[in-house]
Motif scaffolding. Structure first.
Motif, PDB file in Angstrom:
ATOM      1  N   SER A 111       0.828  -1.202   0.000  1.00  0.00           N
ATOM      2  CA  SER A 111       0.000   0.000   0.000  1.00  0.00           C
ATOM      3  C   SER A 111       0.861   1.251   0.000  1.00  0.00           C
ATOM      4  N   ALA A 112       0.242   2.347  -0.389  1.00  0.00           N
ATOM      5  CA  ALA A 112       0.905   3.652  -0.374  1.00  0.00           C
ATOM      6  C   ALA A 112      -0.142   4.724  -0.145  1.00  0.00           C
ATOM      7  N   LEU A 113       0.274   5.791   0.524  1.00  0.00           N
ATOM      8  CA  LEU A 113      -0.577   6.958   0.678  1.00  0.00           C
ATOM      9  C   LEU A 113      -0.363   7.890  -0.510  1.00  0.00           C
ATOM     10  N   SER A 114      -1.425   8.526  -0.950  1.00  0.00           N
ATOM     11  CA  SER A 114      -1.313   9.540  -1.997  1.00  0.00           C
ATOM     12  C   SER A 114      -0.857  10.842  -1.347  1.00  0.00           C
ATOM     13  N   ILE A 115       0.368  11.248  -1.664  1.00  0.00           N
ATOM     14  CA  ILE A 115       0.920  12.472  -1.088  1.00  0.00           C
ATOM     15  C   ILE A 115       1.333  13.416  -2.210  1.00  0.00           C
ATOM     16  N   PRO A 116       1.405  14.703  -1.925  1.00  0.00           N
ATOM     17  CA  PRO A 116       1.837  15.653  -2.954  1.00  0.00           C
ATOM     18  C   PRO A 116       3.228  15.288  -3.480  1.00  0.00           C
ATOM     19  N   PRO A 117       3.490  15.518  -4.772  1.00  0.00           N
ATOM     20  CA  PRO A 117       2.624  16.185  -5.765  1.00  0.00           C
ATOM     21  C   PRO A 117       1.697  15.246  -6.524  1.00  0.00           C
ATOM     22  N   TRP A 118       1.515  14.021  -6.014  1.00  0.00           N
ATOM     23  CA  TRP A 118       0.720  13.033  -6.731  1.00  0.00           C
ATOM     24  C   TRP A 118      -0.728  12.980  -6.262  1.00  0.00           C
ATOM     25  N   ALA A 134       8.313  18.816 -12.614  1.00  0.00           N
ATOM     26  CA  ALA A 134       8.285  18.767 -11.150  1.00  0.00           C
ATOM     27  C   ALA A 134       7.976  17.355 -10.651  1.00  0.00           C
ATOM     28  N   LEU A 135       7.080  16.659 -11.346  1.00  0.00           N
ATOM     29  CA  LEU A 135       6.751  15.287 -10.961  1.00  0.00           C
ATOM     30  C   LEU A 135       7.947  14.363 -11.164  1.00  0.00           C
ATOM     31  N   LEU A 136       8.673  14.537 -12.250  1.00  0.00           N
ATOM     32  CA  LEU A 136       9.863  13.717 -12.490  1.00  0.00           C
ATOM     33  C   LEU A 136      10.913  13.969 -11.411  1.00  0.00           C
ATOM     34  N   ASP A 137      11.092  15.219 -11.022  1.00  0.00           N
ATOM     35  CA  ASP A 137      12.044  15.528  -9.948  1.00  0.00           C
ATOM     36  C   ASP A 137      11.609  14.874  -8.637  1.00  0.00           C
ATOM     37  N   ALA A 138      10.302  14.920  -8.344  1.00  0.00           N
ATOM     38  CA  ALA A 138       9.798  14.305  -7.112  1.00  0.00           C
ATOM     39  C   ALA A 138       9.989  12.798  -7.136  1.00  0.00           C
ATOM     40  N   GLU A 139       9.835  12.187  -8.288  1.00  0.00           N
ATOM     41  CA  GLU A 139      10.009  10.735  -8.386  1.00  0.00           C
ATOM     42  C   GLU A 139      11.465  10.348  -8.187  1.00  0.00           C
ATOM     43  N   ARG A 140      12.371  11.135  -8.745  1.00  0.00           N
ATOM     44  CA  ARG A 140      13.790  10.814  -8.597  1.00  0.00           C
ATOM     45  C   ARG A 140      14.254  10.977  -7.157  1.00  0.00           C
ATOM     46  N   GLU A 141      13.554  11.806  -6.391  1.00  0.00           N
ATOM     47  CA  GLU A 141      13.909  11.959  -4.982  1.00  0.00           C
ATOM     48  C   GLU A 141      13.698  10.667  -4.203  1.00  0.00           C
ATOM     49  N   THR A 167      16.853  -3.070  -4.244  1.00  0.00           N
ATOM     50  CA  THR A 167      15.958  -4.203  -4.037  1.00  0.00           C
ATOM     51  C   THR A 167      14.545  -3.686  -3.777  1.00  0.00           C
ATOM     52  N   PHE A 168      13.594  -4.600  -3.782  1.00  0.00           N
ATOM     53  CA  PHE A 168      12.212  -4.223  -3.489  1.00  0.00           C
ATOM     54  C   PHE A 168      12.122  -3.602  -2.101  1.00  0.00           C
ATOM     55  N   ASP A 169      12.861  -4.162  -1.158  1.00  0.00           N
ATOM     56  CA  ASP A 169      12.814  -3.641   0.209  1.00  0.00           C
ATOM     57  C   ASP A 169      13.345  -2.216   0.266  1.00  0.00           C
ATOM     58  N   HIS A 170      14.398  -1.925  -0.480  1.00  0.00           N
ATOM     59  CA  HIS A 170      14.958  -0.574  -0.493  1.00  0.00           C
ATOM     60  C   HIS A 170      13.961   0.420  -1.083  1.00  0.00           C
ATOM     61  N   ARG A 171      13.289   0.027  -2.158  1.00  0.00           N
ATOM     62  CA  ARG A 171      12.328   0.930  -2.786  1.00  0.00           C
ATOM     63  C   ARG A 171      11.118   1.164  -1.876  1.00  0.00           C
ATOM     64  N   TYR A 172      10.682   0.111  -1.174  1.00  0.00           N
ATOM     65  CA  TYR A 172       9.545   0.262  -0.273  1.00  0.00           C
ATOM     66  C   TYR A 172       9.916   1.155   0.912  1.00  0.00           C
ATOM     67  N   ARG A 173      11.150   1.026   1.363  1.00  0.00           N
ATOM     68  CA  ARG A 173      11.606   1.878   2.469  1.00  0.00           C
ATOM     69  C   ARG A 173      11.671   3.343   2.029  1.00  0.00           C
ATOM     70  N   ALA A 174      12.113   3.577   0.785  1.00  0.00           N
ATOM     71  CA  ALA A 174      12.158   4.949   0.272  1.00  0.00           C
ATOM     72  C   ALA A 174      10.755   5.534   0.175  1.00  0.00           C
ATOM     73  N   LEU A 175       9.789   4.713  -0.202  1.00  0.00           N
ATOM     74  CA  LEU A 175       8.398   5.158  -0.276  1.00  0.00           C
ATOM     75  C   LEU A 175       7.905   5.584   1.103  1.00  0.00           C
ATOM     76  N   ARG A 176       8.233   4.808   2.127  1.00  0.00           N
ATOM     77  CA  ARG A 176       7.802   5.148   3.490  1.00  0.00           C
ATOM     78  C   ARG A 176       8.508   6.422   3.987  1.00  0.00           C
ATOM     79  N   HIS A 177       9.777   6.584   3.653  1.00  0.00           N
ATOM     80  CA  HIS A 177      10.498   7.779   4.081  1.00  0.00           C
ATOM     81  C   HIS A 177       9.844   9.037   3.526  1.00  0.00           C
ATOM     82  N   LYS A 178       9.436   9.005   2.275  1.00  0.00           N
ATOM     83  CA  LYS A 178       8.813  10.174   1.669  1.00  0.00           C
ATOM     84  C   LYS A 178       7.468  10.473   2.336  1.00  0.00           C
ATOM     85  N   GLU A 179       6.711   9.443   2.681  1.00  0.00           N
ATOM     86  CA  GLU A 179       5.451   9.666   3.399  1.00  0.00           C
ATOM     87  C   GLU A 179       5.720  10.288   4.772  1.00  0.00           C
TER      88      GLU A 179
END
Length: 620
Positions: free
Chosen positions: A258-265, A310-317, A327-339
Motif C-alpha cells: 500500500s501507499a498513501l497519496s501524497i503531494p505532488p501526486w 516537477a513530478l519527475l524531480d519528485a520521483e527521482r527523490e 531491491t524491493f525492500d529498499h524501494r519500499y523503504r524509500a516510499l515510506r520515508h517520503k510519506e
C-alpha cells in the motif's frame, strides 16, 4: 469464513443472458476480492466450492465502467505496473464479474457415500447433485498445498491404499470405488472413514495432517495451479505438500502493498501520464519531455510541461542512493520515508485545490501536555487516500513484510496492472521524542528483551524461506517494537473510549534509525469514523489524555501474571508480554500480523518497572 449469498442467474437490461452466458454463483464486496477472496483463494457458495480464477484475460471481460482504473504512481512504480483496477462491481445488470473454477473436484454423496470427481457423478448441467441419488454433493473437506503456493486434491486413493504399497504410477488402477463416511462416534478425524470396494482395509483420516504424512506416502507436490486453469502447465516442485482444511486461513494469505497519496501526486492531475512514465524517465531535459508529450497525446498535453518536470524531480527523490540496483525492500523503504517527511511537513487545506486527496495540518492546541510523555509532532490528517494492491499470495505461512519468497502469482503471464482498492479517510500522526527514545533504547534491559523477540523472528523467517541465506534481517528493534505496541494500545483505547470499531482503524508504522512515527487512520471504505471524529482525537490535550489512559490500561491484563511474565508468546515466540486480552488487534488493523509486540516496553515489568518508556505515567 462466511460464504457469500447465492444469487440468481444474471440478465441484461433487455432480459437476455449476458454475453458469456456464465452462471452466477454468488457475490462478494469489492474489498473482499483483495483481502479475503482474492485470486487463488477458495470460496464456498452454499454447498459448492470454487477457486477464484487468475487474471489472464481479465482485461477482456472486466469492463471499464464496472472495473475502473485507479492510479497511484508511487505504488505502481514500486510494483512495476502502469495502473491498478478495482475488482468489478456486480449487480443484476452486470455483464461479467470475477470468474471462478470448481475446486476441489473430489466430491462425496451423503446418500450413497461414493467419493468421486464431480463429473463422474453425472450431475445435470448447472447443478451439483449426484446423478443417481439426486442428493447435493459435498466438496472434499481436505486439500493439499505447498509453501510455493501450489494447490491440489487430497490423494484419497493413495491414503486408503498405503498399506498395500501404492505408488503414483498405480493410482486408481485397482478398479474399486472409493467411499467416504463418518462413524458418528466423534467429530475428530478418526471418525472420518475412507474405504475402497477393491477390498483393502478402510482407514480413517487420522494422521493426515502430520507434516510428513504425504512424504511418507512417497508423494511430492505436482506443482498444480488450478486457479490458472487446466491449460497452464504444472510447475516443477520438489516440496512436500501438507493437508489443510478447505476453509483454513492457511490455504490463502494475501500479499498486500500500500501507499498513501501524497503531494505532488495527490491531486489526480498526473493520472493521464500513467502509461508514459517509463518513457519520460529516460528523457533528458525539458525539450525532450515536451516533444514526448506532444507525440503521446497527439497534441497538447493534459498536464503542463512544468508540472511534468516537477513530478519527475519528485520521483527521482525517491530513488535509493547508491550505484547498486535497489531491491524491493529498499524501494519500499524509500516510499515510506517520503510519506514520513510529508506527514511531518503537513499540507495545509487552505493552500490546496478541492481535488487534493491529502490534507495534513498541525493542531491548534498547545502541545505542552505531550512533552512529559515523550510524544511530539502530532498532526491532524484530515484527508487521506490509501491504495492497497494485491501483489501475490502465499499458502501455509503468513506473508512477512520483510521477505519476498514463496509468492504465488496472480496470472500465468506478466500484467501491466494489479487489482487494488482505495480507502479514503482521516487519521492522527504522532512521533516520539528522538533524544528520549535514543536514551531509552540503549538501556541494557531494553536491548536484551528486544533481542529475544528479534532472534525468534529471525528464526521463524529462516524456517519459512526456501533459501535461509537470502533472508533479510528482522526489523525488530527497540523503537520498532515500542512504536508497534504503542499503536496497538492507542487503537484499543480509541475503540473503547471514542466509539471506533477496532477493525475500522489501522496502523502505519514509520520506524528506522531516522523515523519514529505512527499513523493511525480509518481503514475501511464505510462511514465508521469518517466525519472528523478521529481527527479530533489528535488535539494535544485529548491525545495526552488518550496516551495516559492507554498506558494505564496496558499496565494490567486479565491474563496476568502469565502474560507479563511470559518468556515467549505468539507465533514462534515473536511476542513477549502480548495477548488477545491486552494489546492484540484484528488482523486487518495490524501491519505485522500481531507479532513483534511487548507491552512491557511501555509499562515495565513487576521486577523492573523502569523498563517501560512510559513508566513515569504509572509512577505519577
Amino acid at each position: 469464513m462466511t460464504p457469500p449469498p447465492a444469487r440468481r442467474r444474471r440478465t441484461g437490461t433487455t432480459g437476455q443472458a449476458p454475453a458469456h452466458n456464465l452462471l452466477r454463483r454468488g457475490a462478494v464486496r469489492r474489498s473482499q476480492m483483495i483481502t479475503t477472496y482474492g485470486v487463488g483463494s477458495l470460496i464456498a457458495v452454499d454447498h459448492e466450492s470454487f477457486v477464484v480464477s487468475g487474471l489472464d484475460g481479465a482485461d477482456t471481460h472486466w469492463t471499464d465502467d464496472e472495473s475502473p482504473r485507479i492510479h497511484e504512481r508511487r505504488l505502481a512504480r514500486l510494483l512495476g505496473v502502469q495502473h491498478f483496477r478495482l475488482p468489478p462491481a456486480s449487480d443484476d445488470t452486470s455483464k461479467d464479474g470475477v470468474r471462478v473454477r470448481r475446486f476441489p473436484m473430489m466430491h462425496s454423496c451423503p446418500e450413497c457415500s461414493e467419493l468421486r470427481r464431480h463429473r463422474d457423478f453425472n450431475p445435470p448441467s448447472g447443478r451439483s447433485v449426484c446423478g443417481t441419488c439426486e442428493a447435493d454433493l459435498v466438496p472434499s473437506r481436505f486439500v493439499i498445498a505447498c509453501e510455493a503456493g501450489h494447490l491440489d486434491e487430497f490423494p484419497y486413493w493413495h491414503w486408503v491404499h498405503r498399506a498395500a504399497g501404492a505408488s503414483s504410477t498405480t493410482a486408481g488402477r485397482c478398479g474399486g470405488i472409493l467411499k467416504l463416511h463418518s462413524s458418528g462416534r466423534s467429530s475428530s478425524l478418526r471418525s472420518i472413514i475412507v474405504s475402497c470396494s477393491c477390498g483393502v482395509p478402510a482407514v480413517s483420516m487420522e494422521g493426515s495432517f502430520r507434516k510428513s504424512a504425504l512424504k511418507d506416502l512417497g508423494l511430492r507436490c505436482r506443482g498444480t495451479r488450478p486457479w490458472l486453469g487446466a491449460s497452464v502447465p504444472a510447475q516443477s516442485c520438489g516440496l512436500t505438500s501438507r493437508t489443510l482444511q478447505r476453509g483454513s486461513s492457511a490455504v490463502w494469505q494475501p500479499v498486500l502493498k500500500s501507499a498513501l497519496s501524497i503531494p505532488p501526486w495527490s491531486d489526480g492531475r498526473a493520472d493521464p501520464l500513467a502509461e508514459h512514465w517509463d518513457e519520460l524517465r529516460k528523457l533528458n531535459g525539458r525539450a525532450e519531455v515536451e516533444m514526448c508529450l506532444k507525440f503521446a497525446f497527439k497534441g497538447e498535453s493534459p498536464v503542463p510541461v512544468d508540472e511534468v518536470m516537477a513530478l519527475l524531480d519528485a520521483e527521482r527523490e525517491e530513488d535509493p542512493a547508491g550505484d547498486e540496483a535497489p531491491t524491493f525492500d529498499h524501494r519500499y523503504r524509500a516510499l515510506r520515508h517520503k510519506e514520513y517527511e510529508r506527514l511531518r511537513a503537513g499540507n495545509d487545506e487552505r493552500e490546496r485545490s478541492r481535488g487534493e486527496q491529502f490534507i495534513c495540518e498541525s493542531p491548534l492546541g498547545d502541545p505542552t501536555p505531550l512533552h512529559p510523555l515523550g510524544v511530539t509532532g502530532p498532526m491532524l490528517v484530515k484527508k487521506l487516500r490509501e491504495v492497497r494492491a494485491l501483489k501475490a499470495f502465499t499458502r501455509l505461512a503468513d506473508p512477512d513484510s520483510t521477505t519476498e519468497v514463496n509468492e504465488a502469482t496472480l496470472s500465468s503471464s506478466a500484467l501491466s496492472w494489479l487489482p487494488a482498492m482505495e480507502v479514503r479517510g482521516e487519521g492522527v500522526f504522532l512521533r516520539l521524542d528522538d533524544d528520549r527514545l535514543g536514551a531509552w533504547s540503549h538501556a541494557t534491559a531494553v536491548a536484551a528483551r528486544v533481542e529475544r523477540i528479534r532472534a525468534a523472528h529471525q528464526r521463524v523467517m529462516e524456517q519459512r524461506a526456501s533459501d535461509p541465506g537470502q533472508v533479510l534481517p528482522s526489523p525488530a528493534t527497540p523503537r520498532m517494537v515500542l512504536l508497534h505496541t504503542l499503536s496497538h494500545v492507542l487503537i484499543n483505547e480509541w475503540s473503547l473510549d471514542a466509539g471506533y470499531p477496532a477493525a475500522a482503524l489501522r496502523e502505519r508504522l514509520y520506524t528506522d534509525d531516522d523515523m519514529a512515527g505512527i499513523l493511525v487512520y480509518t481503514a475501511t471504505s464505510d462511514s465508521a469514523g469518517s466525519l472528523g471524529g478521529l481527527v479530533a482525537q489528535g488535539e494535544p490535550d485529548r491525545l495526552a489524555a488518550t496516551v495516559r489512559s492507554a498506558v494505564r490500561r496496558a499496565a494490567w491484563c486479565s491474563s496476568d501474571p502469565l502474560c507479563v511474565e511470559s518468556e515467549a508468546s505468539g507465533t514462534g515466540g515473536t511476542n513477549l508480554a502480548a495477548c488477545h486480552a491486552c494489546v492484540m488487534l484484528p488482523e486487518t488493523s495490524c501491519e505485522h500480523n500481531n507479532i513483534l509486540l511487548d507491552r512491557a516496553l511501555l509499562v515495565g515489568t513487576p521486577e523492573d518497572p523502569g523498563l517501560g518508556f512510559f513508566s513515569s505515567i504509572l509512577a505519577g
